[in-house]
Design a protein around this motif. Structure first.
Motif, PDB file in Angstrom:
ATOM      1  N   GLY A  12       0.811  -1.217   0.000  1.00 21.29           N
ATOM      2  CA  GLY A  12       0.000   0.000   0.000  1.00 21.29           C
ATOM      3  C   GLY A  12       0.842   1.264   0.000  1.00 21.29           C
ATOM      4  N   LYS A  13       1.950   1.218   0.760  1.00 21.10           N
ATOM      5  CA  LYS A  13       2.800   2.421   0.872  1.00 21.10           C
ATOM      6  C   LYS A  13       3.280   2.927  -0.491  1.00 21.10           C
ATOM      7  CE  LYS A  13       5.007   5.689   2.959  1.00 21.10           C
ATOM      8  NZ  LYS A  13       4.216   6.882   3.336  1.00 21.10           N
ATOM      9  N   PRO A  14       3.918   2.078  -1.334  1.00 22.45           N
ATOM     10  CA  PRO A  14       4.355   2.618  -2.632  1.00 22.45           C
ATOM     11  C   PRO A  14       3.211   2.862  -3.615  1.00 22.45           C
ATOM     12  CG  PRO A  14       4.922   0.287  -2.478  1.00 22.45           C
ATOM     13  CD  PRO A  14       4.407   0.697  -1.124  1.00 22.45           C
ATOM     14  N   MET A  15       2.095   2.132  -3.497  1.00 16.37           N
ATOM     15  CA  MET A  15       1.031   2.255  -4.496  1.00 16.37           C
ATOM     16  C   MET A  15      -0.036   3.279  -4.119  1.00 16.37           C
ATOM     17  SD  MET A  15       1.734   0.571  -7.078  1.00 16.37           S
ATOM     18  CE  MET A  15       3.500   0.351  -6.999  1.00 16.37           C
ATOM     19  N   TRP A  16      -0.438   3.300  -2.853  1.00 16.26           N
ATOM     20  CA  TRP A  16      -1.484   4.238  -2.424  1.00 16.26           C
ATOM     21  C   TRP A  16      -0.897   5.443  -1.697  1.00 16.26           C
ATOM     22  CZ3 TRP A  16      -4.591  -0.022   0.642  1.00 16.26           C
ATOM     23  CH2 TRP A  16      -5.069  -0.979  -0.250  1.00 16.26           C
ATOM     24  N   GLY A  17       0.367   5.333  -1.301  1.00  9.25           N
ATOM     25  CA  GLY A  17       0.985   6.410  -0.538  1.00  9.25           C
ATOM     26  C   GLY A  17       0.707   6.338   0.950  1.00  9.25           C
ATOM     27  N   THR A  18       0.133   5.229   1.405  1.00  7.85           N
ATOM     28  CA  THR A  18      -0.115   5.101   2.839  1.00  7.85           C
ATOM     29  C   THR A  18       0.025   3.645   3.266  1.00  7.85           C
ATOM     30  OG1 THR A  18      -1.734   5.406   4.613  1.00  7.85           O
ATOM     31  CG2 THR A  18      -2.625   4.924   2.453  1.00  7.85           C
TER      32      THR A  18
END
Lengths: 60, 247
Positions: free
Chosen positions: B115-121
């Motif tokens: 989620g961090k690299p794809m959604w920014g969170t």
């Protein structure tokens, strides 16, 4: 082979931290579970006074 | 020829049957894992949208599937144990919980790192993520409750109630991406539609899922055997086992 070099492989197109962060923890979880099971087994065997592993497996 | 269907419902017979099956499932788990990882990192192509980050899918999806499936199996055996007071069913349910919890944790962890690299969170409180977190807590609750009760038969019953009540959460997790607006993408694989991904990606994911299956079977069988020994330690067959009479 789709990777140019080892460092290319570890870089994962710039997402290395996230990809390896996932796989490393997955590996640790699996190793951790196996270790916990071994500890539980050893404690139980000691408690029951069981020694020969072959007997416990039901082998002769 | 008559078949005794209940032969392996006795903890003693199951103990030896499980012992013989463990090596085969272990070998299968290792083979599937090696083949799965090879496909995941060497033959599956780069995703045109997500680049290499999507490779987390090969551990994320199998872990999430196993966490949900194992919960259903755990609740099923706990329920059978509650309804028919069959000892072995409840022991299997208790043996499933730690492996299920491990996979639920992994699904959440790898999800955050994807989620961090794809959604920014790392995390959002949306339906899919929250219901999976509840699943993890249900496993933990089941284990803590059983650990808190000294009498194993009472622990079985109490655990079965929490396991059965929690079943309602599994369809919520599964359908959450359809029922609510969510950051999480929809199902990649469905029984009614053709898969929306490249063959190598799909086969890698399915082989990793098989590896997770085999691994789960191994850990559950080993743990069931330990629970059988713990609970049956005062019986005649365990004494014979200790003396090496029983072979």
């Amino acid at each position: 082979m789709k990777w140019e070099s080892m460092s290319d492989f570890f870089a994962m197109g710039g997402y290395g931290l996230y990809v390896w962060g996932s796989y490393l923890v997955a590996m640790l979880c699996i190793i951790g579970e196996i270790v916990l099971i071994r500890i539980r087994k050893r404690t139980l065997y000691k408690h029951l006074g069981l020694r020969r592993k072959s007997i416990l497996r039901g082998e002769k | 020829m008559t078949i005794n269907w209940f032969k392996y419902a006795s903890p003693a017979s199951f103990y030896f049957l499980a012992g013989r099956m463990i090596p085969y499932f272990s070998i299968a788990a290792i083979i599937f894992l090696i083949v799965g990882l090879y496909i995941a990192f060497f033959s599956a192509p780069t995703d045109f949208q997500q680049g290499e980050a999507y490779r987390i899918i090969f551990v994320h999806v199998p872990a999430a599937w196993m966490s949900m499936f194992l919960y259903l199996v755990m609740a099923f055996w706990a329920g059978i144990g509650l309804a028919f007071t069959t000892r072995l069913s409840s022991m299997v349910a208790s043996a499933i919980a730690p492996t299920g919890a491990m996979f639920a944790f992994l699904a959440l962890w790898t999800g955050a790192w994807w989620g961090k690299p794809m959604w920014g969170t790392w995390w959002v409180w949306d339906a899919r993520l929250t219901s999976e977190l509840i699943l993890f807590f249900l496993y933990i609750g089941f284990m803590s409750l059983q650990a808190a009760i000294d009498d194993p038969r009472r622990a079985d019953k109490a655990g079965a109630v929490i396991a059965l009540v929690g079943v309602v959460n599994v369809p919520i997790i599964y359908f959450s991406v359809q029922w609510w607006n969510t950051l999480h993408q929809g199902a990649s694989v469905s029984l009614v539609q053709s898969p929306k991904m490249a063959t190598a990606m799909l086969s890698g994911m399915l082989i990793m899922a098989l590896a997770a299956w085999m691994y789960s079977i191994v850990t559950i069988l080993i743990r069931t055997r330990l629970i059988i020994l713990e609970r049956e330690r005062h019986t005649a067959w365990v004494s014979e086992l200790k003396e090496g009479v029983l072979e």
